[in-house]
Write an enzyme that holds these catalytic residues in place. Structure first.
Site, PDB file in Angstrom:
ATOM      1  N   HIS A 195       0.831  -1.214   0.000  1.00 13.83           N
ATOM      2  CA  HIS A 195       0.000   0.000   0.000  1.00 13.83           C
ATOM      3  C   HIS A 195       0.865   1.263   0.000  1.00 13.83           C
ATOM      4  CE1 HIS A 195      -3.824  -1.846   0.276  1.00 13.83           C
ATOM      5  NE2 HIS A 195      -3.745  -2.239   1.530  1.00 13.83           N
ATOM      6  N   CYS A 508       0.436  -5.764 -21.019  1.00 10.74           N
ATOM      7  CA  CYS A 508       0.021  -4.925 -19.894  1.00 10.74           C
ATOM      8  C   CYS A 508       0.712  -5.309 -18.591  1.00 10.74           C
ATOM      9  CB  CYS A 508      -1.497  -4.962 -19.723  1.00 10.74           C
ATOM     10  SG  CYS A 508      -2.170  -6.626 -19.506  1.00 10.74           S
TER      11      CYS A 508
END
Length: 578
Positions: A195, A508
């Site tokens: 995070h 991607c």
């Protein structure tokens, strides 16, 4: 001489680009030791727990609002998930039961229960579940602080230029960072997908994580350099080294300014060949950053964020609004939407999926969608309804067999026909493709190419499945080799198979934005490079200096080499890369 003696360099993981030079500010973790006590009044103790939970919720609600205003909806979703943890009976009921049955204080019951859940999630040995452990740790620490009457550090109160030093930064810490004063940070633990790393990139704050020892080495007030380019932290640098880093920072900032001039330019190689550079996004809020960085399209819209951080499935209308918003903002530029890639390692608690021994090889993505068809059809209807608002392309993840692709496409066509019968407008000619991330799909690319409109190569999973190496497992991470000739041969095979059928190929995975990979992928004939938004301009600058015809000459040599090291060495020599 004193500085020279004390100068020290610590190595970690470059989590967010840039160079920060400032005084150290240690973000201390308060002592939250919960001693065991016997309580006489069990009901009063449960009331104490509930009051602390209520205060923690108030704080998290405020942090969520701050994150929403400063960072966008997807970052705020982290705190929505934290609020759900505080409402989760699976966590709260065992704490209350412990207070009742063992007649212990709320602090001890909370700490013991949280430790049980944290150790359970951490033992699952994949990055996503480890981050769930971090969520529980962050949330319960906040409740525990209220029970103990301890104040948790508030980074938003910092009022001078600093580099933050911490064991780890919780999502709530990172969301409160003020870019005006916090110039960078370094932590003992964490990785590129934690995070704190994601938040740092969002805020464009240089960061180095996973240093293991930075808190043991740095004191408040030390001068610290955080090198987010090379993953280094330099403590008390000598005047000479400080001057070198001032120059390095100036060069980087000048380079960024040069890149910024390319925002509105197309990506054209030195010999005039157009290559599409697209962005990977997770929410409609990410489109702004993609366009600001010159994205020519969206190469991957990860739709699972719509499903996470909530207690029930998103409705068709909720999804329609999200997809419509992205398509409208992109104003005719291509938007490749990946259908739901959830299950196994990315849990949705409300689906109550059974735990799996090996979630990466389990019931996830298209496998889950083909079985839970109501959920899948809802998403497809929302996408089809939104298609008239832009240039939509749809791709299915984790396809292993032709049967899976055919079944998924048949369901899509059924929903399209049903909408048309109801008089709902649907765009004509929506391209339908698939992710190539399973080796079986790569090997069979010639057969798939006859039926798909395009391929998008998902290198993150393709590499770990091909090399049988979990990239989050430090003991086998050395086998996670993007430049291994086996991987490059698979990529080449997929591109060649598609081109023979007149189909285009995108990529991607993180590899698409890697400066060493870019000339290789250009040589192999990749049509579309999709990457994090902040990688687009550096990639464009690099591609403008490369000639596709010249790059193509290395294809045979690269594919004939025996090891990843040989490939990297050859490419660096050939293209004068550092």
């Amino acid at each position: 001489m004193g500085n020279a003696i004390r100068e020290k360099t610590i190595h970690g993981i470059a989590a967010s680009s840039g160079i920060a030079i400032a005084k150290a500010y240690r973000l201390e973790t308060p002592d939250l030791a919960a001693e065991k006590r016997t309580v006489a009044d069990v009901e009063a103790e449960i009331a104490r727990l509930e009051a602390a939970v209520a205060k923690a919720k108030e704080e998290l609600e405020a942090i969520k609002q701050h994150a929403l205003e400063k960072l966008g909806e997807d970052k705020a979703a982290i705190f929505a998930a934290h609020l759900l943890v505080l409402d989760d009976p699976e966590l709260l009921n065992p704490i209350k039961e412990k207070i009742q049955t063992e007649r212990v204080n709320a602090e001890y019951a909370l700490d013991e229960t949280a430790l049980f859940f944290i150790s359970m999630f951490e033992a699952m040995d994949n990055e996503y579940m480890k981050e769930r452990a971090a969520d529980i740790r962050d949330v319960t620490k906040r409740v525990l602080a209220h029970l103990l009457g301890v104040t948790i550090s508030n980074p938003s109160l910092i009022s001078e230029e600093v580099v933050i030093i911490a064991e780890d930064l919780t999502p709530s810490d990172t969301a409160q960072l003020n870019r005006q004063y916090v110039k960078g940070f370094a932590t003992d633990i964490g990785g590129r997908t934690s995070h704190s790393a994601i938040m740092a990139r969002s805020l464009e704050i240089p960061a180095v994580v996973g240093t293991k020892t930075v808190t043991a080495e740095v004191k408040n007030g030390d001068i610290v350099i955080v090198d987010g380019l090379d993953g280094q932290v330099i403590i008390n640098p000598s005047p000479e080294l400080l001057a070198q880093y001032e120059q390095k920072r100036a060069r980087y900032e000048a380079q960024k300014a040069e890149w910024a001039k390319l925002v509105h330019e197309a990506t054209v190689t030195a010999d005039g060949i157009h290559v599409e550079l697209a962005a990977n996004i997770g929410t409609p809020d990410d489109v702004k950053g993609a366009l600001a960085n010159g994205a020519e399209g969206i190469g991957l819209y990860r739709t699972e964020f719509l499903y996470m951080g909530r207690s029930e499935l998103p409705t068709e209308d909720e999804q329609f609004v999200a997809y419509k918003t992205v398509l409208e903002q992109m104003n005719g530029k291509p938007v490749v939407v990946r259908t739901l890639d959830i299950g196994g390692d990315k849990e949705l608690p409300y689906l109550q999926l059974p735990k799996e021994m090996n979630p990466f090889l389990g019931f996830r993505a298209i496998r889950l969608c083909l079985e839970m068809q109501d959920m899948f059809r809802t998403q497809l209807r929302a996408l089809l309804r939104a298609s008239v608002y832009g240039n939509l392309k749809i791709m299915f993840p984790m396809i292993a067999t032709l049967d899976e692709f055919r079944q998924a496409k048949a369901i899509l066509l059924e929903e399209k026909e049903a909408l048309l019968r109801q008089g709902v407008a649907v765009a004509d000619g929506i391209e339908v493709g698939m992710m190539v991330e399973i080796p079986a799909a790569a090997v069979m690319a010639d057969q798939f190419a006859k039926e798909v409109d395009f391929f998008s190569i998902g290198t993150n999973d393709l590499i770990q499945y091909t090399m049988a190496a979990d990239r989050m497992n430090e003991r086998v991470a050395y086998l996670y080799q993007p430049y291994n000739p086996a991987i490059l041969r698979l990529i080449s095979h997929v591109i060649d198979a598609a081109h023979r059928e007149g189909k285009w190929v995108g990529m991607c995975g993180e590899m698409a934005g890697d400066p060493i990979a870019i000339p290789i992928l250009l040589a192999l004939g990749l049509d579309e490079f999709s990457m994090s938004a902040t990688s687009i301009l550096p990639a464009r600058a690099q591609l403008k200096k490369l000639a596709k015809e010249e790059a193509a000459r290395i294809k045979e040599t690269v594919l004939s080499l025996g090891t990843a090291e040989e490939v990297v060495s050859f490419v660096k020599r050939t293209f004068s890369l550092a």
